[in-house]
Design a protein around this motif. Structure first.
Motif, PDB file in Angstrom:
ATOM      1  N   CYS A 167       0.884  -1.137   0.054  1.00 26.69           N
ATOM      2  CA  CYS A 167      -0.127  -0.051   0.056  1.00 26.69           C
ATOM      3  C   CYS A 167       0.737   1.320   0.111  1.00 26.69           C
ATOM      4  O   CYS A 167       1.921   1.025   0.123  1.00 26.69           O
ATOM      5  CB  CYS A 167      -1.021  -0.023   1.096  1.00 26.69           C
ATOM      6  N   LEU A 168       0.396   2.441  -0.115  1.00 23.45           N
ATOM      7  CA  LEU A 168       1.010   3.610   0.202  1.00 23.45           C
ATOM      8  C   LEU A 168       1.141   4.172   1.698  1.00 23.45           C
ATOM      9  O   LEU A 168      -0.340   3.888   2.188  1.00 23.45           O
ATOM     10  CB  LEU A 168       0.327   4.779  -0.668  1.00 23.45           C
ATOM     11  N   VAL A 169       2.016   4.575   2.347  1.00 24.97           N
ATOM     12  CA  VAL A 169       1.950   5.225   3.588  1.00 24.97           C
ATOM     13  C   VAL A 169       2.331   6.670   3.323  1.00 24.97           C
ATOM     14  O   VAL A 169       3.283   6.815   2.654  1.00 24.97           O
ATOM     15  CB  VAL A 169       2.875   4.551   4.565  1.00 24.97           C
ATOM     16  N   LEU A 170       1.561   7.619   4.128  1.00 22.86           N
ATOM     17  CA  LEU A 170       1.767   8.889   3.917  1.00 22.86           C
ATOM     18  C   LEU A 170       2.005   9.528   5.317  1.00 22.86           C
ATOM     19  O   LEU A 170       1.673   9.086   6.252  1.00 22.86           O
ATOM     20  CB  LEU A 170       0.570   9.733   3.314  1.00 22.86           C
ATOM     21  N   SER A 171       3.118  10.402   5.055  1.00 18.44           N
ATOM     22  CA  SER A 171       3.576  11.208   6.509  1.00 18.44           C
ATOM     23  C   SER A 171       3.941  12.641   6.462  1.00 18.44           C
ATOM     24  O   SER A 171       4.364  13.328   5.157  1.00 18.44           O
ATOM     25  CB  SER A 171       4.823  10.214   6.780  1.00 18.44           C
ATOM     26  N   GLU A 172       3.813  13.308   7.256  1.00 22.82           N
ATOM     27  CA  GLU A 172       4.247  14.809   7.201  1.00 22.82           C
ATOM     28  C   GLU A 172       5.784  14.811   7.323  1.00 22.82           C
ATOM     29  O   GLU A 172       6.550  16.039   7.039  1.00 22.82           O
ATOM     30  CB  GLU A 172       3.599  15.571   8.593  1.00 22.82           C
ATOM     31  N   ARG A 173       6.273  13.730   7.785  1.00 23.68           N
ATOM     32  CA  ARG A 173       8.030  13.861   8.048  1.00 23.68           C
ATOM     33  C   ARG A 173       8.518  13.150   6.746  1.00 23.68           C
ATOM     34  O   ARG A 173       8.328  12.125   6.448  1.00 23.68           O
ATOM     35  CB  ARG A 173       8.347  13.175   9.268  1.00 23.68           C
ATOM     36  N   LYS A 174       9.663  13.699   6.291  1.00 23.33           N
ATOM     37  CA  LYS A 174      10.204  13.099   5.233  1.00 23.33           C
ATOM     38  C   LYS A 174      10.875  11.731   5.536  1.00 23.33           C
ATOM     39  O   LYS A 174      11.405  10.918   4.708  1.00 23.33           O
ATOM     40  CB  LYS A 174      11.440  13.961   4.866  1.00 23.33           C
ATOM     41  N   ASP A 175      11.337  11.403   6.969  1.00 23.19           N
ATOM     42  CA  ASP A 175      11.977  10.364   7.377  1.00 23.19           C
ATOM     43  C   ASP A 175      10.793   9.138   7.902  1.00 23.19           C
ATOM     44  O   ASP A 175      11.235   8.080   8.281  1.00 23.19           O
ATOM     45  CB  ASP A 175      12.831  10.526   8.653  1.00 23.19           C
ATOM     46  N   PHE A 176       9.751   9.398   7.778  1.00 22.67           N
ATOM     47  CA  PHE A 176       8.536   8.573   8.022  1.00 22.67           C
ATOM     48  C   PHE A 176       8.761   8.115   9.475  1.00 22.67           C
ATOM     49  O   PHE A 176       8.241   6.845   9.609  1.00 22.67           O
ATOM     50  CB  PHE A 176       8.531   7.173   6.891  1.00 22.67           C
ATOM     51  N   SER A 177       9.085   8.928  10.424  1.00 22.46           N
ATOM     52  CA  SER A 177       9.324   8.493  11.660  1.00 22.46           C
ATOM     53  C   SER A 177       7.859   8.323  12.161  1.00 22.46           C
ATOM     54  O   SER A 177       7.585   7.811  13.357  1.00 22.46           O
ATOM     55  CB  SER A 177      10.232   9.355  12.625  1.00 22.46           C
ATOM     56  N   LYS A 178       6.923   8.934  11.849  1.00 24.04           N
ATOM     57  CA  LYS A 178       5.762   8.947  11.978  1.00 24.04           C
ATOM     58  C   LYS A 178       4.502   8.847  10.751  1.00 24.04           C
ATOM     59  O   LYS A 178       4.661   9.623   9.976  1.00 24.04           O
ATOM     60  CB  LYS A 178       5.049  10.184  12.864  1.00 24.04           C
ATOM     61  N   ILE A 179       3.889   7.752  10.826  1.00 27.51           N
ATOM     62  CA  ILE A 179       2.903   7.504   9.716  1.00 27.51           C
ATOM     63  C   ILE A 179       1.587   7.934  10.064  1.00 27.51           C
ATOM     64  O   ILE A 179       0.940   7.991  11.197  1.00 27.51           O
ATOM     65  CB  ILE A 179       2.908   5.895   9.357  1.00 27.51           C
ATOM     66  N   ASP A 180       1.246   8.763   9.050  1.00 23.29           N
ATOM     67  CA  ASP A 180      -0.224   9.842   9.413  1.00 23.29           C
ATOM     68  C   ASP A 180      -1.401   9.120   8.317  1.00 23.29           C
ATOM     69  O   ASP A 180      -2.596   9.176   9.174  1.00 23.29           O
ATOM     70  CB  ASP A 180       0.047  10.847   8.745  1.00 23.29           C
ATOM     71  N   ALA A 181      -1.091   8.289   7.433  1.00 21.02           N
ATOM     72  CA  ALA A 181      -2.303   7.673   6.696  1.00 21.02           C
ATOM     73  C   ALA A 181      -1.705   6.626   5.768  1.00 21.02           C
ATOM     74  O   ALA A 181      -0.702   6.362   5.523  1.00 21.02           O
ATOM     75  CB  ALA A 181      -2.844   9.035   5.859  1.00 21.02           C
ATOM     76  N   PHE A 182      -2.755   5.936   5.220  1.00 23.63           N
ATOM     77  CA  PHE A 182      -2.548   4.686   4.578  1.00 23.63           C
ATOM     78  C   PHE A 182      -3.526   4.866   3.262  1.00 23.63           C
ATOM     79  O   PHE A 182      -4.743   5.319   3.546  1.00 23.63           O
ATOM     80  CB  PHE A 182      -2.986   3.267   5.245  1.00 23.63           C
ATOM     81  N   SER A 183      -3.171   4.435   2.052  1.00 18.92           N
ATOM     82  CA  SER A 183      -4.076   4.189   1.198  1.00 18.92           C
ATOM     83  C   SER A 183      -4.844   2.679   1.287  1.00 18.92           C
ATOM     84  O   SER A 183      -4.663   1.977   2.256  1.00 18.92           O
ATOM     85  CB  SER A 183      -3.332   4.218  -0.312  1.00 18.92           C
ATOM     86  N   ASP A 184      -5.614   2.543   0.314  1.00 20.24           N
ATOM     87  CA  ASP A 184      -6.135   1.213   0.125  1.00 20.24           C
ATOM     88  C   ASP A 184      -4.943   0.205  -0.172  1.00 20.24           C
ATOM     89  O   ASP A 184      -3.887   0.765  -0.566  1.00 20.24           O
ATOM     90  CB  ASP A 184      -7.192   1.131  -0.881  1.00 20.24           C
ATOM     91  N   ALA A 185      -5.235  -1.227   0.015  1.00 23.07           N
ATOM     92  CA  ALA A 185      -3.912  -1.909  -0.108  1.00 23.07           C
ATOM     93  C   ALA A 185      -4.116  -3.055  -0.968  1.00 23.07           C
ATOM     94  O   ALA A 185      -5.375  -3.399  -1.303  1.00 23.07           O
ATOM     95  CB  ALA A 185      -3.884  -2.515   1.360  1.00 23.07           C
ATOM     96  N   TRP A 186      -3.086  -3.780  -1.381  1.00 21.61           N
ATOM     97  CA  TRP A 186      -3.015  -4.536  -2.464  1.00 21.61           C
ATOM     98  C   TRP A 186      -2.595  -5.983  -1.949  1.00 21.61           C
ATOM     99  O   TRP A 186      -1.232  -5.843  -1.400  1.00 21.61           O
ATOM    100  CB  TRP A 186      -2.368  -4.272  -3.680  1.00 21.61           C
ATOM    101  N   LEU A 187      -3.226  -7.164  -1.921  1.00 17.70           N
ATOM    102  CA  LEU A 187      -2.713  -8.305  -1.622  1.00 17.70           C
ATOM    103  C   LEU A 187      -2.414  -9.420  -2.961  1.00 17.70           C
ATOM    104  O   LEU A 187      -3.241  -9.890  -3.295  1.00 17.70           O
ATOM    105  CB  LEU A 187      -3.553  -8.992  -0.678  1.00 17.70           C
ATOM    106  N   PRO A 188      -1.227  -9.072  -3.309  1.00 16.60           N
ATOM    107  CA  PRO A 188      -0.879  -9.734  -4.620  1.00 16.60           C
ATOM    108  C   PRO A 188      -1.018 -11.349  -4.777  1.00 16.60           C
ATOM    109  O   PRO A 188      -1.222 -11.919  -5.820  1.00 16.60           O
ATOM    110  CB  PRO A 188       0.479  -9.361  -4.946  1.00 16.60           C
TER     111      PRO A 188
END
Length: 217
Positions: A167-188
């Protein structure tokens, strides 16, 4: 594993304008559709009546256009709603592809709405409409990352601990030390998409994952 997106990739994966899937989800429940129909009908009729009485003035065309806009609210309402929802993820300065596994699968009952209705004796009673939600705990080699939640369906029953997930993970921080949101996810492994809302252009995400992940291996 987190693979940061390059400039412009987030905007290509999550469009500004609603896709067909996003439109269908944003249309909502029958109650929401009925509400939009009522707003469109009432607003459209009132503004069109005003336009008829104002046709001789310079404001006549304005009221006519406003009436047409109201009548089309059933169509553009979900489009605007989907665009606003897409914008909640597009605004993040940092985004990355996440590849990991399902650490745990949890199911919970959620109350979707409550209403009063009369029983056989005419007494009002509170009725709750419940729905089962599935929560997937996500982790990679560095540990726990977060969870993705969505209404459960029969197609979700094969999901197990250890299933590969992206999935995509989204953050306000460039180092991703805190994850703020997720997209929908794919189970291949299951060829299955999960999520409460289809943020991603799914074929584009699958293609990008194949390209970027293969280059890392």
């Amino acid at each position: 594993m987190l693979i940061p997106l390059r400039p412009g990739e987030l905007q290509r994966l999550i469009p500004a304008v609603a896709t067909g899937n996003q439109f269908r989800v944003s249309v909502g429940k029958p109650q929401e559709v009925l509400q939009r129909l009522m707003i469109a009908a009432i607003g459209g009729v009132i503004t069109l009546l005003i336009s008829q009485s104002q046709m001789s003035s310079r404001w006549g065309p304005f009221w006519l256009v406003a009436g047409v806009v109201f009548l089309l609210y059933v169509l553009w309402g979900p489009i605007v709603q989907a665009g606003q929802r897409n914008a909640t993820l597009r605004r993040y300065p940092a985004a990355a592809i996440f590849e990991g596994e399902v650490a745990d699968v949890i199911t919970r009952e959620r109350v979707e709405n409550r209403h009063e209705q009369a029983d056989s004796r005419g007494r009002l009673e509170l009725v709750e409409n419940r729905r089962t939600w599935m929560l997937l705990e996500l982790e990679d080699e560095e540990g726990y990352l977060g969870r993705v939640a969505f209404p459960m369906d029969k197609k979700h029953q094969p999901i197990r601990r250890g299933s590969l997930i992206r999935c995509l993970v989204l953050s306000e921080r460039k180092d991703f030390s805190k994850i703020d949101a997720f997209s929908d996810a794919w189970l291949p492994g299951l060829r299955l998409w999960v999520g409460e809302y289809p943020f991603l252009l799914r074929p584009a995400f699958e293609e990008l994952c194949q390209l970027r992940l293969n280059n890392r291996r």
